[in-house]
Design a protein around this motif. Structure first.
Motif, PDB file in Angstrom:
ATOM      1  N   ARG A   2       0.833  -1.211   0.000  1.00 19.41           N
ATOM      2  CA  ARG A   2       0.000   0.000   0.000  1.00 19.41           C
ATOM      3  C   ARG A   2       0.866   1.258   0.000  1.00 19.41           C
ATOM      4  NH1 ARG A   2      -4.611  -2.023  -1.780  1.00 19.41           N
ATOM      5  NH2 ARG A   2      -5.466  -3.631  -0.420  1.00 19.41           N
ATOM      6  N   GLU A 389      -9.392  -2.339   4.770  1.00 16.59           N
ATOM      7  CA  GLU A 389      -9.007  -2.845   3.456  1.00 16.59           C
ATOM      8  C   GLU A 389      -7.815  -3.792   3.588  1.00 16.59           C
ATOM      9  OE1 GLU A 389      -8.880  -4.177   0.112  1.00 16.59           O
ATOM     10  OE2 GLU A 389     -10.411  -2.620   0.337  1.00 16.59           O
ATOM     11  N   GLN A 391      -7.411  -6.637   1.196  1.00 11.29           N
ATOM     12  CA  GLN A 391      -7.261  -7.455  -0.002  1.00 11.29           C
ATOM     13  C   GLN A 391      -6.126  -6.942  -0.881  1.00 11.29           C
ATOM     14  OE1 GLN A 391     -11.285  -7.098  -1.526  1.00 11.29           O
ATOM     15  NE2 GLN A 391     -11.651  -9.256  -1.125  1.00 11.29           N
ATOM     16  N   ARG A 434      -5.883  -5.398  -6.275  1.00 13.77           N
ATOM     17  CA  ARG A 434      -6.501  -4.247  -5.628  1.00 13.77           C
ATOM     18  C   ARG A 434      -5.493  -3.112  -5.429  1.00 13.77           C
ATOM     19  NH1 ARG A 434     -10.174  -6.731  -7.263  1.00 13.77           N
ATOM     20  NH2 ARG A 434     -12.012  -7.440  -6.100  1.00 13.77           N
TER      21      ARG A 434
END
Length: 481
Positions: A2, A389, A391, A434
């Motif tokens: 991320r 979140e 995934q 994702r």
């Protein structure tokens, strides 16, 4: 991923390598010298605690008063969840207060979670919900089965309400079998064929009580005197959301040169049993017609062994017991083997383990057996607080499982996904991500490049790759982000 940083497993490396050493083939079956077993017992609790703490840190960041539920599996699920909370939860799903065999309290619920997905719930007010079960004398009716208990609380009749078929045949389901075990050689390594002549029914019931009856589960706590030296306490758990029946066990073991098995004798007619091995399963005959078949009286299974006809079947799931006898419609799982060489006291003490009986409609499939076995072995994780979140990617093929997600060995801004086909059939899978993807490669298991994988934009903006699997094929994919 991320944050766009290269994954660093430096803080895990030592613990991961120690854990792998402690899965050496003499440690797992209990065939080590005493010093090795003592060292492993000292090391593993700390390693497991550090992994748990790291997982909690990775998922932290949400509201402190919320509880995060996280699915560590690569497919969606709706099996029973245990949520550590003193209060009932604010959610539109049935829930129930439970205190388990080990004295730990939690809220039991069954709610859907996406693959690698999470949900945040908050504590709320007490919610009354009617029981999903009916008990009359020795008969219990669940949403999935009509069960009749023998006086010793073994199961003498199990009728699947979805098709009306009886499943019992031979010994009652969950019969405990106990017998002398003196192999001619290799004490803690071998089981000799004559063990089948020595095993006797040891389901000597001392006490039985219903400890939970509600909207989610029906739990019966039984205590069995196995021998003068060994006692088994066991919770038999029926669920409203799944046909699976769990057996949660705490065994205080003091015997030597004795083998303990549990029998699930069914009336299923299947020429072969499917027993899971890593990345697939092995077909083994259920007959004893040849000398080779006669020598398969004790064989390996990992998370499941399954017997299936065309339109129905049943699997025996486990979380740590890997020796199995299958003959005809009978499945018998080895629970304890207490030899004295090379460690005179290796099996003495308290054992905690679980196994489960899973009837299914239709024959063997990933949906019927493989995924429930993963669910049994990888329960939903719960944490206080947490990010919503979780995934990284989704794989859309029923029989394709993402077995591993790990940092690369070369420390680039990339990670490794290892997937395999679990049901012995050809399959195509679209893996959708994702997060932004720079490029993707198929590699070998040493993470050396085999070929580039074209990255497509699904629905215009979701990056994805297409994979084709041969039966039981393993694929390793490197994702650059």
């Amino acid at each position: 991923v991320r944050g766009g940083r290269a994954a660093d497993e430096g803080r895990f490396r030592e613990d991961v390598e120690t854990m792998l050493v402690n899965q050496f083939h003499d440690i797992l079956p209990g065939t080590c010298i005493p010093e090795v077993n003592e060292k492993v017992l000292r090391q593993m609790p700390g390693i497991i605690a550090r992994f748990d703490e790291s997982t909690a840190r990775s998922l932290s960041g949400g509201e402190a008063e919320s509880i995060l539920l996280w699915n560590p599996l690569s497919f969606a699920r709706k099996d029973p969840v245990r949520i550590r909370s003193e209060k009932m939860l604010d959610m539109p799903f049935p829930q129930q207060r439970i205190r388990d065999l080990y004295g730990e309290g939690y809220i039991a619920a069954a709610l859907p979670l996406e693959a690698f997905g999470s949900a945040a719930v908050k504590e709320g007010n007490e919610q009354a919900a009617p029981s999903a079960f009916e008990r009359s004398g020795s008969t219990l009716v669940t949403p999935f089965a009509r069960v009749e208990f023998a006086p010793d609380m073994t199961i003498r009749s199990f009728v699947d309400r979805r098709n009306g078929f009886e499943l019992c045949g031979g010994e009652n389901l969950n019969t405990l079998l106990f017998g002398e075990d003196y192999p001619l050689a290799w004490d803690n390594w071998d089981i000799d064929a004559d063990i089948e002549l020595k095993l006797k029914n040891a389901s000597n019931l001392i006490e039985s009580e219903v400890v939970a009856d509600g909207a989610v589960e029906y739990r019966i706590r039984n205590t069995y005197r196995i021998s003068e030296h060994s006692v088994l306490r066991q919770d038999m758990v029926f669920y409203a959301a799944t046909p699976r029946v769990d057996f949660e066990c705490e065994l205080e073991w003091g015997d030597t040169h004795r083998l303990l098995k549990v029998a699930f004798d069914t009336n299923l007619h299947a020429p072969h049993a499917r027993s899971e091995v890593q990345f697939g399963y092995v077909l083994r005959p259920t007959t004893r017609n040849t000398t080779a078949e006669q020598e398969m009286f004790e064989a390996l299974c990992h998370k499941y062994t399954d017997l299936s006809e065309t339109e129905r079947g049943a699997a025996l799931l486990n979380d740590c017991k890997y020796g199995m006898t299958v003959c005809g419609g009978s499945m018998r799982l080895s629970l304890v083997k207490s030899g004295t060489h090379p460690d005179p006291s290796a099996d003495h003490g308290v054992h905690r383990f679980r196994y489960a009986f899973l009837p299914h409609i239709g024959g063997f499939s990933a949906q019927n057996v493989v995924k429930p076995a993963y669910e049994f072995n990888q329960p939903v994780c719960t944490f206080r607080g947490g990010a919503a979140e979780t995934q990284l990617f989704l794989a859309d093929a029923d029989s394709v499982i993402a077995e591993s997600v790990k940092p690369c060995e070369d420390t680039q801004k990339a990670y490794i996904v290892r997937l395999y086909e679990s049901a012995n059939t050809r399959s195509k899978a679209t893996v959708s991500f994702r997060h932004p993807v720079r490029r993707a490669e198929e590699t070998d298991m040493l993470e050396r490049k085999i070929a580039d994988l074209p990255v497509q934009k699904k629905d215009g903006n979701t990056p994805s790759v297409e994979l084709s699997f041969r039966p039981f094929e393993i694929k390793t994919v490197k994702i650059y982000y």
